[in-house]
Scaffold this motif. Structure first.
Motif, PDB file in Angstrom:
ATOM      1  N   LEU A 234       0.861  -1.183   0.000  1.00 21.55           N
ATOM      2  CA  LEU A 234       0.000   0.000   0.000  1.00 21.55           C
ATOM      3  C   LEU A 234       0.893   1.226   0.000  1.00 21.55           C
ATOM      4  CD1 LEU A 234      -2.900   1.022   0.089  1.00 21.55           C
ATOM      5  CD2 LEU A 234      -2.751   1.022   2.576  1.00 21.55           C
ATOM      6  N   ASN A 235       0.724   2.063  -1.012  1.00 20.13           N
ATOM      7  CA  ASN A 235       1.654   3.134  -1.320  1.00 20.13           C
ATOM      8  C   ASN A 235       0.888   4.457  -1.369  1.00 20.13           C
ATOM      9  OD1 ASN A 235       3.823   4.585  -2.334  1.00 20.13           O
ATOM     10  ND2 ASN A 235       3.570   3.821  -4.427  1.00 20.13           N
ATOM     11  N   ILE A 236       1.292   5.447  -0.576  1.00 19.14           N
ATOM     12  CA  ILE A 236       0.602   6.729  -0.534  1.00 19.14           C
ATOM     13  C   ILE A 236       0.932   7.553  -1.781  1.00 19.14           C
ATOM     14  CG2 ILE A 236       0.280   8.871   0.775  1.00 19.14           C
ATOM     15  CD1 ILE A 236      -0.739   6.405   2.199  1.00 19.14           C
ATOM     16  N   GLY A 237      -0.075   8.273  -2.305  1.00 20.18           N
ATOM     17  CA  GLY A 237       0.104   9.102  -3.485  1.00 20.18           C
ATOM     18  C   GLY A 237       0.026  10.590  -3.172  1.00 20.18           C
ATOM     19  N   ASP A 238       0.299  11.405  -4.193  1.00 19.09           N
ATOM     20  CA  ASP A 238       0.382  12.855  -4.022  1.00 19.09           C
ATOM     21  C   ASP A 238      -0.941  13.484  -3.591  1.00 19.09           C
ATOM     22  OD1 ASP A 238       3.029  12.696  -4.842  1.00 19.09           O
ATOM     23  OD2 ASP A 238       2.564  13.193  -6.932  1.00 19.09           O
ATOM     24  N   GLN A 239      -2.040  12.978  -4.128  1.00 22.99           N
ATOM     25  CA  GLN A 239      -3.336  13.562  -3.795  1.00 22.99           C
ATOM     26  C   GLN A 239      -3.609  13.475  -2.297  1.00 22.99           C
ATOM     27  OE1 GLN A 239      -6.984  11.530  -5.074  1.00 22.99           O
ATOM     28  NE2 GLN A 239      -7.814  13.492  -5.761  1.00 22.99           N
ATOM     29  N   PHE A 240      -3.301  12.322  -1.718  1.00 27.19           N
ATOM     30  CA  PHE A 240      -3.555  12.137  -0.287  1.00 27.19           C
ATOM     31  C   PHE A 240      -2.550  12.931   0.541  1.00 27.19           C
ATOM     32  CE2 PHE A 240      -4.755   9.227   3.347  1.00 27.19           C
ATOM     33  CZ  PHE A 240      -6.090   9.561   3.305  1.00 27.19           C
ATOM     34  N   ALA A 241      -1.313  13.029   0.074  1.00 28.94           N
ATOM     35  CA  ALA A 241      -0.320  13.837   0.781  1.00 28.94           C
ATOM     36  C   ALA A 241      -0.764  15.302   0.834  1.00 28.94           C
ATOM     37  CB  ALA A 241       1.040  13.709   0.104  1.00 28.94           C
ATOM     38  N   ARG A 242      -1.208  15.826  -0.292  1.00 29.12           N
ATOM     39  CA  ARG A 242      -1.669  17.212  -0.339  1.00 29.12           C
ATOM     40  C   ARG A 242      -2.923  17.401   0.510  1.00 29.12           C
ATOM     41  NH1 ARG A 242      -1.057  21.297  -4.101  1.00 29.12           N
ATOM     42  NH2 ARG A 242       1.020  20.408  -4.313  1.00 29.12           N
ATOM     43  N   TRP A 243      -3.830  16.446   0.409  1.00 30.91           N
ATOM     44  CA  TRP A 243      -5.117  16.558   1.110  1.00 30.91           C
ATOM     45  C   TRP A 243      -4.928  16.551   2.622  1.00 30.91           C
ATOM     46  CZ3 TRP A 243      -9.682  12.791  -0.378  1.00 30.91           C
ATOM     47  CH2 TRP A 243     -10.903  13.383  -0.014  1.00 30.91           C
ATOM     48  N   THR A 244      -4.005  15.731   3.104  1.00 34.62           N
ATOM     49  CA  THR A 244      -3.784  15.623   4.555  1.00 34.62           C
ATOM     50  C   THR A 244      -2.654  16.527   5.031  1.00 34.62           C
ATOM     51  OG1 THR A 244      -2.226  13.768   4.316  1.00 34.62           O
ATOM     52  CG2 THR A 244      -4.566  13.219   4.539  1.00 34.62           C
ATOM     53  N   ASN A 245      -2.206  17.453   4.166  1.00 32.27           N
ATOM     54  CA  ASN A 245      -1.148  18.377   4.548  1.00 32.27           C
ATOM     55  C   ASN A 245       0.100  17.637   5.016  1.00 32.27           C
ATOM     56  OD1 ASN A 245      -0.111  20.961   4.777  1.00 32.27           O
ATOM     57  ND2 ASN A 245      -0.761  21.189   6.906  1.00 32.27           N
ATOM     58  N   ASP A 246       0.429  16.564   4.296  1.00 32.19           N
ATOM     59  CA  ASP A 246       1.627  15.748   4.549  1.00 32.19           C
ATOM     60  C   ASP A 246       1.601  14.990   5.869  1.00 32.19           C
ATOM     61  OD1 ASP A 246       2.828  16.077   2.153  1.00 32.19           O
ATOM     62  OD2 ASP A 246       4.320  17.534   2.810  1.00 32.19           O
ATOM     63  N   ILE A 247       0.426  14.800   6.460  1.00 32.64           N
ATOM     64  CA  ILE A 247       0.347  13.827   7.552  1.00 32.64           C
ATOM     65  C   ILE A 247       0.748  12.462   7.000  1.00 32.64           C
ATOM     66  CG2 ILE A 247      -1.252  12.579   9.060  1.00 32.64           C
ATOM     67  CD1 ILE A 247      -2.788  15.200   9.373  1.00 32.64           C
ATOM     68  N   PHE A 248       0.255  12.144   5.803  1.00 32.23           N
ATOM     69  CA  PHE A 248       0.706  10.969   5.075  1.00 32.23           C
ATOM     70  C   PHE A 248       1.468  11.461   3.847  1.00 32.23           C
ATOM     71  CE2 PHE A 248      -3.179   9.585   7.244  1.00 32.23           C
ATOM     72  CZ  PHE A 248      -2.674   8.532   7.975  1.00 32.23           C
ATOM     73  N   LYS A 249       2.671  10.990   3.661  1.00 30.98           N
ATOM     74  CA  LYS A 249       3.524  11.476   2.580  1.00 30.98           C
ATOM     75  C   LYS A 249       3.584  10.472   1.430  1.00 30.98           C
ATOM     76  CE  LYS A 249       6.553  14.189   5.643  1.00 30.98           C
ATOM     77  NZ  LYS A 249       6.485  15.512   4.992  1.00 30.98           N
ATOM     78  N   SER A 250       3.630  11.006   0.228  1.00 33.37           N
ATOM     79  CA  SER A 250       3.703  10.127  -0.939  1.00 33.37           C
ATOM     80  C   SER A 250       5.078   9.476  -1.043  1.00 33.37           C
ATOM     81  CB  SER A 250       3.374  10.899  -2.224  1.00 33.37           C
ATOM     82  OG  SER A 250       4.149  12.062  -2.326  1.00 33.37           O
ATOM     83  N   THR A 251       5.093   8.307  -1.660  1.00 32.11           N
ATOM     84  CA  THR A 251       6.273   7.452  -1.714  1.00 32.11           C
ATOM     85  C   THR A 251       6.950   7.553  -3.075  1.00 32.11           C
ATOM     86  OG1 THR A 251       5.007   5.913  -0.359  1.00 32.11           O
ATOM     87  CG2 THR A 251       7.088   5.100  -1.267  1.00 32.11           C
ATOM     88  N   ARG A 252       8.182   8.020  -3.103  1.00 29.99           N
ATOM     89  CA  ARG A 252       8.943   8.024  -4.351  1.00 29.99           C
ATOM     90  C   ARG A 252       9.520   6.629  -4.574  1.00 29.99           C
ATOM     91  NH1 ARG A 252      10.223  11.864  -7.773  1.00 29.99           N
ATOM     92  NH2 ARG A 252      12.098  11.737  -9.082  1.00 29.99           N
ATOM     93  N   HIS A 253       9.290   6.082  -5.736  1.00 32.42           N
ATOM     94  CA  HIS A 253       9.702   4.703  -5.989  1.00 32.42           C
ATOM     95  C   HIS A 253      10.065   4.526  -7.456  1.00 32.42           C
ATOM     96  CE1 HIS A 253       5.368   5.038  -6.672  1.00 32.42           C
ATOM     97  NE2 HIS A 253       5.457   4.012  -7.493  1.00 32.42           N
ATOM     98  N   ARG A 254      10.682   3.379  -7.765  1.00 34.54           N
ATOM     99  CA  ARG A 254      11.076   3.045  -9.119  1.00 34.54           C
ATOM    100  C   ARG A 254      11.130   1.527  -9.243  1.00 34.54           C
ATOM    101  NH1 ARG A 254      17.544   4.764  -8.889  1.00 34.54           N
ATOM    102  NH2 ARG A 254      18.223   3.029  -7.541  1.00 34.54           N
ATOM    103  N   VAL A 255      11.218   1.039 -10.477  1.00 38.66           N
ATOM    104  CA  VAL A 255      11.346  -0.398 -10.733  1.00 38.66           C
ATOM    105  C   VAL A 255      12.513  -0.608 -11.680  1.00 38.66           C
ATOM    106  CG1 VAL A 255      10.284  -2.435 -11.762  1.00 38.66           C
ATOM    107  CG2 VAL A 255       8.900  -0.890 -10.352  1.00 38.66           C
TER     108      VAL A 255
END
Length: 292
Positions: A234-255
């Motif tokens: 389960l990976n947090i995205g930008d929309q939720f990070a912005r919405w919660t004022n970075d209480i939950f931060k989006s995850t930078r990732h790569r493959v």
């Protein structure tokens, strides 16, 4: 973090979400960009593991099709970008030269829904067994996502149904992904998918046993997110990070698939309805700035 206690998972799937919150969500606060939770699937009632296996069997058949057949349902032939995306057809990191994966995208299957990014999906013409298991998996992951929204609401000291009216026609897109192996001399600017953050609220990800996913922690170190059988990421995205004022931060990732074998994964990107106004003022929790 692995949720392996059957009592917690059973509470999660039976609607008893309150007891799970204190076990699952507080460690998220302040983990910065390294936000991964592994959800044990063996106890989940809708048997997502078996559904993933059926869908992946069909995905392998589809990706083995000749390119001209796959291109018959190219995503650019539709207004909602559903269907096939070819190798190097995307480039998540502008510094790179293209992403070494191919994908099949689907959304909700509703012929009467003409809203943004909605409407009918494109399906392979010559694979009659493809649609049913893939659509079944999509619907199950959407249902799981709605339960996860309940968990987030409670963690944010909001009514459990806070997100319900904001996800009636949610932006939920599922992808079947195939990452060919990269062997020999490899251009570092061409990887499975370049470094990025997802832009929805969260992503539910199934990955096979091939190690390739990496996440960036707060020390700017790439950490291997090694596959654990029977789990979802389960990976947090930008929309939720912005919405919660970075209480939950989006995850930078790569493959980066240097395994020498093919890799398959299935992400479901879950956002809100497109007309929802994001107001961070309703979230009262304060983020903790812990390092990992």
């Amino acid at each position: 973090m692995a949720i392996t206690n059957p009592d917690h998972v059973n509470a999660f799937t039976n609607g008893g979400t309150g007891g799970v919150i204190t076990q699952v969500l507080p460690p998220w606060h302040g983990f910065g960009k390294f936000i991964l939770v592994l959800v044990a699937l063996s106890c989940i009632q809708n048997n997502i593991v078996a559904k993933v296996e059926k869908a992946i069997d069909q995905a392998k058949q589809f990706f083995d099709e000749p390119l001209d057949r796959k291109m018959q349902i190219d995503i650019h032939k539709t207004a909602n970008f559903k269907g096939y995306c070819a190798l190097l057809g995307e480039n998540a990191d502008p510094e790179n030269r293209g992403d070494m994966h191919e994908a099949f995208n689907i959304g909700p299957e509703n012929p009467n829904d003409t809203g943004t990014m909605r409407g009918l999906n494109q399906w392979p013409i010559d694979l009659p067994g493809f649609k049913a298991p893939v659509l079944d998996l999509y619907n199950s992951l959407v249902d799981l996502g709605k339960v996860i929204f309940h968990l987030f609401a409670l963690a944010l000291d909001l009514p459990e149904d806070f997100f319900d009216d904001k996800t009636k026609n949610a932006a939920a897109v599922m992808r079947l992904l195939h990452y060919p192996p990269q062997t020999g001399i490899v251009d570092d600017r061409v990887v499975g998918i370049g470094a990025h953050t997802d832009y929805e609220c969260f992503t539910i990800l199934w990955q096979d046993e091939v190690p390739a996913l990496q996440v960036l922690n707060t020390a700017n170190q790439w950490i291997d997110a090694k596959p654990i059988p029977g789990t979802l990421v389960l990976n947090i995205g930008d929309q939720f990070a912005r919405w919660t004022n970075d209480i939950f931060k989006s995850t930078r990732h790569r493959v980066i698939n240097r395994s020498g074998v093919r890799r398959y994964s299935v992400p479901l990107f879950f956002g809100t309805d497109y007309d929802v106004k994001l107001e961070a003022s309703c979230f009262q929790l304060q983020p903790l700035f812990l390092r990992v």
